[in-house]
Motif scaffolding. Structure first.
Motif, PDB file in Angstrom:
ATOM      1  N   VAL A 124       0.864  -1.177   0.000  1.00  9.71           N
ATOM      2  CA  VAL A 124       0.000   0.000   0.000  1.00  9.71           C
ATOM      3  C   VAL A 124       0.904   1.232   0.000  1.00  9.71           C
ATOM      4  N   MET A 126       0.963   5.111   0.431  1.00  8.41           N
ATOM      5  CA  MET A 126       0.370   6.388   0.839  1.00  8.41           C
ATOM      6  C   MET A 126       1.457   7.458   0.919  1.00  8.41           C
ATOM      7  N   THR A 127       2.564   7.119   1.604  1.00  5.51           N
ATOM      8  CA  THR A 127       3.574   8.118   1.955  1.00  5.51           C
ATOM      9  C   THR A 127       4.314   8.649   0.731  1.00  5.51           C
ATOM     10  N   GLY A 132       3.876  12.454   4.959  1.00 12.07           N
ATOM     11  CA  GLY A 132       3.733  11.162   5.635  1.00 12.07           C
ATOM     12  C   GLY A 132       2.599  11.235   6.641  1.00 12.07           C
ATOM     13  N   SER A 133       2.851  11.861   7.788  1.00 11.07           N
ATOM     14  CA  SER A 133       1.788  12.011   8.792  1.00 11.07           C
ATOM     15  C   SER A 133       0.612  12.789   8.219  1.00 11.07           C
ATOM     16  N   PHE A 157       9.269   4.931   0.929  1.00  9.32           N
ATOM     17  CA  PHE A 157       9.195   4.037   2.100  1.00  9.32           C
ATOM     18  C   PHE A 157       8.125   2.959   1.917  1.00  9.32           C
ATOM     19  N   ILE A 158       7.951   2.435   0.731  1.00  7.22           N
ATOM     20  CA  ILE A 158       6.859   1.477   0.547  1.00  7.22           C
ATOM     21  C   ILE A 158       7.332   0.043   0.823  1.00  7.22           C
ATOM     22  N   SER A 159       6.743  -0.542   1.858  1.00  8.02           N
ATOM     23  CA  SER A 159       7.090  -1.918   2.243  1.00  8.02           C
ATOM     24  C   SER A 159       6.624  -2.882   1.151  1.00  8.02           C
ATOM     25  N   LYS A 201      18.335   0.765   5.372  1.00  4.16           N
ATOM     26  CA  LYS A 201      17.672   1.150   6.615  1.00  4.16           C
ATOM     27  C   LYS A 201      18.487   0.759   7.845  1.00  4.16           C
ATOM     28  N   ILE A 358      11.474   1.382  14.148  1.00  2.00           N
ATOM     29  CA  ILE A 358      10.473   1.894  13.208  1.00  2.00           C
ATOM     30  C   ILE A 358       9.046   1.814  13.746  1.00  2.00           C
ATOM     31  N   ILE A 361       7.207   4.787  14.506  1.00  2.00           N
ATOM     32  CA  ILE A 361       7.118   5.771  13.406  1.00  2.00           C
ATOM     33  C   ILE A 361       6.077   5.362  12.357  1.00  2.00           C
ATOM     34  N   PHE A 362       6.175   4.101  11.862  1.00  4.33           N
ATOM     35  CA  PHE A 362       5.253   3.806  10.745  1.00  4.33           C
ATOM     36  C   PHE A 362       3.845   3.461  11.235  1.00  4.33           C
ATOM     37  N   ALA A 363       2.928   3.472  10.284  1.00  5.04           N
ATOM     38  CA  ALA A 363       1.491   3.312  10.592  1.00  5.04           C
ATOM     39  C   ALA A 363       1.019   4.408  11.541  1.00  5.04           C
ATOM     40  N   THR A 365       2.937   7.905  13.651  1.00  8.36           N
ATOM     41  CA  THR A 365       3.960   8.055  14.706  1.00  8.36           C
ATOM     42  C   THR A 365       3.303   8.097  16.089  1.00  8.36           C
ATOM     43  N   GLU A 367       3.457  10.436  18.100  1.00 10.08           N
ATOM     44  CA  GLU A 367       2.859  11.772  18.284  1.00 10.08           C
ATOM     45  C   GLU A 367       1.463  11.818  17.649  1.00 10.08           C
ATOM     46  N   ILE A 368       1.333  11.194  16.482  1.00  8.47           N
ATOM     47  CA  ILE A 368       0.015  11.167  15.828  1.00  8.47           C
ATOM     48  C   ILE A 368      -0.962  10.316  16.655  1.00  8.47           C
TER      49      ILE A 368
HETATM   50  C1  LIG Z   1      10.547   1.030   7.080  1.00  4.61           C
HETATM   51  C2  LIG Z   1       9.343   1.834   6.715  1.00  4.61           C
HETATM   52  C3  LIG Z   1       8.256   1.199   6.128  1.00  4.61           C
HETATM   53  C4  LIG Z   1       7.146   1.945   5.750  1.00  4.61           C
HETATM   54  N1  LIG Z   1       6.128   1.337   5.049  1.00  4.61           N
HETATM   55  C5  LIG Z   1       5.169   2.107   4.483  1.00  4.61           C
HETATM   56  C6  LIG Z   1       4.237   1.554   3.561  1.00  4.61           C
HETATM   57  O1  LIG Z   1       4.252   0.353   3.286  1.00  4.61           O
HETATM   58  N2  LIG Z   1       3.338   2.376   2.974  1.00  4.61           N
HETATM   59  C7  LIG Z   1       3.277   3.710   3.262  1.00  4.61           C
HETATM   60  O2  LIG Z   1       2.435   4.396   2.701  1.00  4.61           O
HETATM   61  N3  LIG Z   1       4.144   4.273   4.129  1.00  4.61           N
HETATM   62  C8  LIG Z   1       5.094   3.507   4.741  1.00  4.61           C
HETATM   63  N4  LIG Z   1       6.000   4.064   5.597  1.00  4.61           N
HETATM   64  C9  LIG Z   1       5.900   5.483   5.888  1.00  4.61           C
HETATM   65  C10 LIG Z   1       5.522   5.798   7.335  1.00  4.61           C
HETATM   66  O3  LIG Z   1       4.182   5.460   7.590  1.00  4.61           O
HETATM   67  C11 LIG Z   1       5.827   7.291   7.583  1.00  4.61           C
HETATM   68  O4  LIG Z   1       7.241   7.413   7.604  1.00  4.61           O
HETATM   69  C12 LIG Z   1       5.217   7.818   8.853  1.00  4.61           C
HETATM   70  O5  LIG Z   1       3.821   7.899   8.750  1.00  4.61           O
HETATM   71  C13 LIG Z   1       5.754   9.206   9.225  1.00  4.61           C
HETATM   72  O6  LIG Z   1       5.686  10.085   8.137  1.00  4.61           O
HETATM   73  P1  LIG Z   1       7.005  10.932   7.720  1.00  4.61           P
HETATM   74  O7  LIG Z   1       8.124   9.974   7.603  1.00  4.61           O
HETATM   75  O8  LIG Z   1       6.673  11.767   6.552  1.00  4.61           O
HETATM   76  O9  LIG Z   1       7.297  11.851   8.981  1.00  4.61           O
HETATM   77  P2  LIG Z   1       6.672  13.298   9.238  1.00  4.61           P
HETATM   78  O10 LIG Z   1       5.213  13.241   9.044  1.00  4.61           O
HETATM   79  O11 LIG Z   1       7.440  14.301   8.459  1.00  4.61           O
HETATM   80  O12 LIG Z   1       6.990  13.483  10.781  1.00  4.61           O
HETATM   81  C14 LIG Z   1       8.230  14.009  11.278  1.00  4.61           C
HETATM   82  C15 LIG Z   1       8.052  14.242  12.788  1.00  4.61           C
HETATM   83  O13 LIG Z   1       7.018  15.227  12.987  1.00  4.61           O
HETATM   84  C16 LIG Z   1       6.055  14.709  13.879  1.00  4.61           C
HETATM   85  N5  LIG Z   1       4.723  15.223  13.547  1.00  4.61           N
HETATM   86  C17 LIG Z   1       4.118  15.229  12.337  1.00  4.61           C
HETATM   87  N6  LIG Z   1       2.877  15.735  12.444  1.00  4.61           N
HETATM   88  C18 LIG Z   1       2.697  16.030  13.756  1.00  4.61           C
HETATM   89  C19 LIG Z   1       1.609  16.554  14.527  1.00  4.61           C
HETATM   90  N7  LIG Z   1       0.448  16.874  13.954  1.00  4.61           N
HETATM   91  N8  LIG Z   1       1.785  16.733  15.863  1.00  4.61           N
HETATM   92  C20 LIG Z   1       2.960  16.387  16.453  1.00  4.61           C
HETATM   93  N9  LIG Z   1       4.015  15.889  15.789  1.00  4.61           N
HETATM   94  C21 LIG Z   1       3.880  15.699  14.460  1.00  4.61           C
HETATM   95  C22 LIG Z   1       6.104  13.203  13.690  1.00  4.61           C
HETATM   96  O14 LIG Z   1       5.550  12.509  14.805  1.00  4.61           O
HETATM   97  C23 LIG Z   1       7.600  12.971  13.541  1.00  4.61           C
HETATM   98  O15 LIG Z   1       8.199  12.927  14.813  1.00  4.61           O
HETATM   99  C24 LIG Z   1       7.098   3.336   6.023  1.00  4.61           C
HETATM  100  C25 LIG Z   1       8.187   3.957   6.659  1.00  4.61           C
HETATM  101  C26 LIG Z   1       9.308   3.223   6.973  1.00  4.61           C
HETATM  102  C27 LIG Z   1      10.491   3.966   7.556  1.00  4.61           C
END
Ligand SMILES: Cc1cc2nc3c(=O)[nH]c(=O)nc-3n(C[C@H](O)[C@H](O)[C@H](O)COP(=O)(O)OP(=O)(O)OC[C@H]3O[C@@H](n4cnc5c(N)ncnc54)[C@H](O)[C@@H]3O)c2cc1C
Length: 379
Positions: A124, A126-127, A132-133, A157-159, A201, A358, A361-363, A365, A367-368
């Motif tokens: 899937v 999304m990111t 991401g968040s 970052f797509i698994s 990673k 991780i 962070i994933f699915a 964070t 914080e979210i």
């Molecule tokens: C190994 C791995 C596998 C993954 N697999 C998938 C996948 O299969 N499919 C997919 O779609 N994605 C995947 N991801 C992506 C993952 O879900 C995102 O990395 C994650 O949701 C965080 O988004 P970001 O990296 O853009 O961080 P950001 O959103 O940029 O966040 C950076 C920091 O800001 C904080 N932050 C952001 N918004 C807020 C808020 N409103 N309040 C407080 N703090 C906040 C966060 O908590 C974090 O500490 C994967 C990531 C990794 C590393």
């Protein structure tokens, strides 16, 4: 602590899955780690034995086991052997349900049998590099061209990014509405669908986490999942199950880290006695034991609530927040109690530490998760 929510059939399923992992996964873990990806063949073997989407209807080749305890068992057993790359939960409990829940009859008939057999591996997407968040900030677009959708954008970052044969891709469908998003079923080989690097990673070395690129991909109309503007809602709706999946794996990962640490401190001697005999060691281990037991009871209750369709997004977020933070703490203290050997890759605790990071962070964070939980408190 004795767990009370598993019945005989779940225990038999666990035995069968554990035996499968012992035969088809354990002997290959080092090679997969080296390769940065698991062998496709293991997906087919898992399919043959009914471990992919066991909840799916028999008409498609599933076993009709609509009971999340089976998914929980698979998350736990994969965590127990610390296998991060063979992501059955992603395929079975995260991606598959999108097709079963939002796909039409034709899409289910076309895709589910191959998915259940392990011939069609799922991901899937999304990111994006800049979103991401904040999913509403995504830039990928799908434009209605009459007989097809024209998909453009990139994901990161797509698994299962390299292995995936079918990717559920989220893209904006209405420039005037940031929440209008569609979910598109993008198939291997569609012109304009390219894969980027297998990203290097900190942990999860056997998992192919990749970048994906979509350049003027003509996605047939029949590959849109559900409503063209409903994707954001679908994603939010499915995230509760995804977070419960994370929680199931995180508690089991914490238990595995505790067991690895117990084994080590019983053997390792310092100042003429086992490290286990120092009060600091015993107190740390006692804290871990207590917190894992509490987390397990809560997670098991969430699984049963989910079976009854009563698990709220807020409680699923609590489960993910608590268990993944706990996992982080347990692996960190586990490394500490191993001393320098805990920093060596050859020791399981080292890999557990790297793989665990991780989870917070994933699915979504931590914080979210706190945002979701506090929103439910109407602050
Ligand atoms: C190994 C791995 C596998 C993954 N697999 C998938 C996948 O299969 N499919 C997919 O779609 N994605 C995947 N991801 C992506 C993952 O879900 C995102 O990395 C994650 O949701 C965080 O988004 P970001 O990296 O853009 O961080 P950001 O959103 O940029 O966040 C950076 C920091 O800001 C904080 N932050 C952001 N918004 C807020 C808020 N409103 N309040 C407080 N703090 C906040 C966060 O908590 C974090 O500490 C994967 C990531 C990794 C590393």
């Amino acid at each position: 602590m004795q767990r009370i929510h598993f019945e005989t059939e779940h225990n038999l399923f666990r035995d069968a899955f554990r035996a499968f992992l012992g035969k088809e996964v354990l002997p290959h873990q080092d090679a997969w780690e080296e390769a940065g990806v698991v062998d496709r063949g293991v997906w087919l073997k898992a399919g043959e034995q009914g471990f992919l989407l066991p909840w799916a209807d028999e008409a498609y080749g599933g076993a009709g086991l609509k009971d999340f305890r089976y998914e929980q068992i698979m998350c736990e057993e994969l965590a127990r052997i610390n296998e991060p790359g063979f992501m059955i939960p992603l395929h079975s409990a995260l991606c598959g349900p999108y097709i079963a829940e939002y796909g039409n009859a034709e899409q289910k008939a076309r895709f589910l049998p191959g998915i259940i057999r392990g011939e069609t591996i799922l991901a899937v997407a999304m990111t994006e590099p800049s979103a991401g968040s904040d999913l509403a900030g995504m830039r990928s677009t799908a434009v209605d061209k009459g007989d097809h959708w024209l998909l453009n954008g990139s994901k990161v970052f797509i698994s299962n990014g390299l292995l995936a044969d079918l990717v559920i891709v989220a893209a904006k469908t209405d420039p005037s509405n940031p929440h209008a998003m569609g979910l598109f079923l993008v198939e291997r080989g569609m012109p304009g669908f390219e894969r980027g690097r297998n990203l290097k990673k900190l942990g999860m070395k056997s998992q192919d986490t990749a970048e994906l690129f979509f350049n003027d991909v003509r996605v047939p109309k029949e590959n849109l999942l559900g409503d063209a503007k409903g994707g954001f809602y679908y994603l939010m709706n499915m995230l509760a199950q995804e977070r419960l999946t994370n929680a199931c794996g995180a508690v089991a990962g914490a238990e595995a880290a505790l067991q690895a640490t117990l084994d080590y401190v019983r053997e390792r001697k310092a100042f003429g006695r086992p490290v286990a005999h120092f009060q600091n060691t015993r107190f740390k281990l006692a804290e871990m034991r207590t917190q894992i037991d509490v987390a397990q009871v809560f997670t098991d209750r969430c699984v049963m609530d989910h079976n009854q369709k009563k698990l709220s997004p807020e409680v699923a977020a609590e489960a993910k927040l608590f268990t993944t933070e706990l996992l982080g703490k347990v692996v960190d203290e586990g490394v500490q109690l191993h001393g320098g050997w805990g920093y060596m890759w050859e020791y399981p605790i080292c890999r557990m530490y790297a793989n665990a990071r991780i989870q917070r962070i994933f699915a979504g964070t931590s914080e979210i998760m706190k945002e979701i939980i506090s929103r439910g408190m109407k602050l």
